[in-house]
Design a protein around this motif. Structure first.
Motif, short mmCIF file in Angstrom:
data_model
loop_
_atom_site.label_atom_id
_atom_site.label_comp_id
_atom_site.label_asym_id
_atom_site.label_seq_id
_atom_site.Cartn_x
_atom_site.Cartn_y
_atom_site.Cartn_z
N VAL A 4 -130.23 35.87 16.58
CA VAL A 4 -128.88 35.90 16.58
C VAL A 4 -128.50 34.23 16.65
O VAL A 4 -128.95 33.58 17.49
CB VAL A 4 -128.24 36.39 17.63
CG1 VAL A 4 -126.83 36.25 18.23
CG2 VAL A 4 -128.72 38.01 17.97
N ILE A 5 -127.48 33.96 15.64
CA ILE A 5 -127.01 32.64 15.71
C ILE A 5 -125.33 32.97 16.36
O ILE A 5 -124.49 33.72 15.64
CB ILE A 5 -126.57 31.98 14.38
CG1 ILE A 5 -128.09 32.10 13.78
CG2 ILE A 5 -126.10 30.63 14.54
CD1 ILE A 5 -129.22 31.34 14.50
N ILE A 96 -123.14 39.63 10.00
CA ILE A 96 -122.13 38.62 10.42
C ILE A 96 -120.97 39.27 11.12
O ILE A 96 -120.35 40.15 10.50
CB ILE A 96 -121.56 37.71 9.20
CG1 ILE A 96 -122.54 36.92 8.56
CG2 ILE A 96 -120.69 36.67 9.81
CD1 ILE A 96 -122.35 35.93 7.34
N LYS A 97 -120.58 38.78 12.17
CA LYS A 97 -119.51 39.38 13.08
C LYS A 97 -118.63 38.23 13.07
O LYS A 97 -118.95 37.20 13.59
CB LYS A 97 -119.86 39.88 14.18
CG LYS A 97 -118.70 40.37 15.40
CD LYS A 97 -119.04 40.92 16.58
CE LYS A 97 -117.92 41.49 17.22
NZ LYS A 97 -117.15 40.37 18.07
N ILE A 98 -117.30 38.30 12.89
CA ILE A 98 -116.22 37.51 12.69
C ILE A 98 -115.13 37.89 13.45
O ILE A 98 -114.36 38.94 13.54
CB ILE A 98 -115.80 37.19 11.30
CG1 ILE A 98 -116.78 36.77 10.45
CG2 ILE A 98 -114.43 36.13 11.36
CD1 ILE A 98 -116.55 36.59 8.90
N ASN A 118 -126.76 36.07 -0.96
CA ASN A 118 -127.32 37.19 -0.17
C ASN A 118 -126.95 38.46 -0.79
O ASN A 118 -125.65 38.72 -1.05
CB ASN A 118 -126.73 37.25 1.41
CG ASN A 118 -127.66 37.96 2.20
OD1 ASN A 118 -128.09 39.18 1.81
ND2 ASN A 118 -128.07 37.29 3.26
N LYS A 119 -128.08 39.17 -0.96
CA LYS A 119 -127.94 40.60 -1.84
C LYS A 119 -127.66 41.81 -0.61
O LYS A 119 -127.44 42.84 -1.18
CB LYS A 119 -129.09 40.75 -2.57
CG LYS A 119 -129.33 39.68 -3.81
CD LYS A 119 -128.25 39.50 -4.75
CE LYS A 119 -128.52 38.49 -5.83
NZ LYS A 119 -127.35 37.63 -5.91
N ASP A 120 -128.35 41.59 0.59
CA ASP A 120 -128.16 42.59 1.43
C ASP A 120 -127.62 42.16 2.69
O ASP A 120 -128.35 41.71 3.80
CB ASP A 120 -129.69 43.26 1.80
CG ASP A 120 -129.66 44.35 2.57
OD1 ASP A 120 -128.62 44.87 2.70
OD2 ASP A 120 -130.73 44.60 3.08
N ILE A 121 -126.23 42.28 2.83
CA ILE A 121 -125.50 41.66 3.85
C ILE A 121 -124.33 42.45 4.25
O ILE A 121 -123.86 42.96 3.31
CB ILE A 121 -125.02 40.24 3.76
CG1 ILE A 121 -124.49 39.74 5.03
CG2 ILE A 121 -124.44 40.35 2.58
CD1 ILE A 121 -124.45 37.90 4.87
N SER A 122 -124.03 42.63 5.54
CA SER A 122 -122.76 43.43 5.86
C SER A 122 -122.19 42.28 6.87
O SER A 122 -122.44 41.52 7.84
CB SER A 122 -123.20 44.66 6.83
OG SER A 122 -123.97 45.57 5.94
N ILE A 165 -115.52 46.82 8.37
CA ILE A 165 -117.06 46.85 7.63
C ILE A 165 -117.03 46.69 6.72
O ILE A 165 -116.80 47.77 5.78
CB ILE A 165 -117.94 47.76 8.61
CG1 ILE A 165 -117.90 47.40 10.12
CG2 ILE A 165 -119.36 47.41 8.21
CD1 ILE A 165 -118.58 48.59 10.95
N VAL A 166 -117.59 45.67 6.00
CA VAL A 166 -118.01 45.71 4.58
C VAL A 166 -119.59 45.23 4.19
O VAL A 166 -119.96 44.54 5.16
CB VAL A 166 -117.10 44.56 3.69
CG1 VAL A 166 -115.51 44.96 3.91
CG2 VAL A 166 -117.30 43.04 4.44
N SER A 167 -119.89 45.70 3.24
CA SER A 167 -121.42 45.44 2.75
C SER A 167 -121.70 45.00 1.29
O SER A 167 -120.75 45.53 0.59
CB SER A 167 -122.40 46.44 3.53
OG SER A 167 -122.17 47.58 2.56
N LYS A 168 -122.94 44.40 1.03
CA LYS A 168 -123.30 44.26 -0.20
C LYS A 168 -124.51 44.57 -0.09
O LYS A 168 -125.56 44.20 0.44
CB LYS A 168 -122.84 42.89 -0.58
CG LYS A 168 -123.20 42.52 -2.13
CD LYS A 168 -122.89 41.07 -2.39
CE LYS A 168 -123.36 40.02 -1.65
NZ LYS A 168 -123.08 38.76 -2.36
#
Length: 169
Positions: A4-5, A96-98, A118-122, A165-168
């Protein structure tokens, strides 16, 4: 197994974050950075909210979001730079949580590499109002559309603020 960052601009919250990490014995899994994530490397004014009874006002780099005469000047950098400078490869980032009290678009503008490559990120984004019930939902969605993110979940609050929540994939 993961890392976790945690990026926290407010110096007091940063200290509390580190104490909680130590208390919960999570130090080997969490890297903490005392920065504001923005669209460029700079120093920014982070408001120091005045204590008000009845409701909470949070620190923000958006002037109208937390109107106050008091502020801390804090270091700011892009999410792309912060990841790179701490040896985190884009491919390792999958969540990523913003939650930045109205500065969501600024964070996303500083994350062009991680969003595009990044191809697999939410992402979980709390879209806060910046003033008088207005927020940057449409520009945020336009930016995310450019990177082929798809909306997975959205909750609209009575104030107009949203959880998204969005994803790719």
């Amino acid at each position: 197994k993961g890392k976790v960052i945690a990026i926290e601009a407010d110096p007091n919250n940063f200290d509390m974050l580190n104490k909680n990490i130590k208390l919960n014995e999570l130090s080997e899994h969490v890297i903490t950075l005392n920065f504001a994530a923005t669209s460029n490397k700079s120093k920014v004014k982070l408001s120091i909210p005045e204590k008000k009874s009845g409701h909470t006002i949070y620190s923000s780099i958006i002037p109208n979001r937390a109107p106050t005469e008091k502020f801390n000047e804090v270091n700011a950098n892009t999410l792309d730079n912060l990841l790179h400078e701490n040896g985190i490869s884009i491919e390792e980032v999958n969540w990523i949580k913003i939650d930045v009290e109205g500065a969501e678009l600024e964070v996303l503008k500083g994350a062009t590499n991680v969003l595009s490559k990044n191809k697999d990120i939410s992402l979980l984004i709390e879209i806060h109002n910046i003033e008088n019930g207005k927020n940057l939902y449409r520009p945020i969605m336009d930016l995310l559309d450019n990177y082929n993110f798809k909306k997975e979940f959205e909750k609209i609050h009575s104030t107009g603020e949203r959880h998204l929540i969005v994803s790719k994939q």
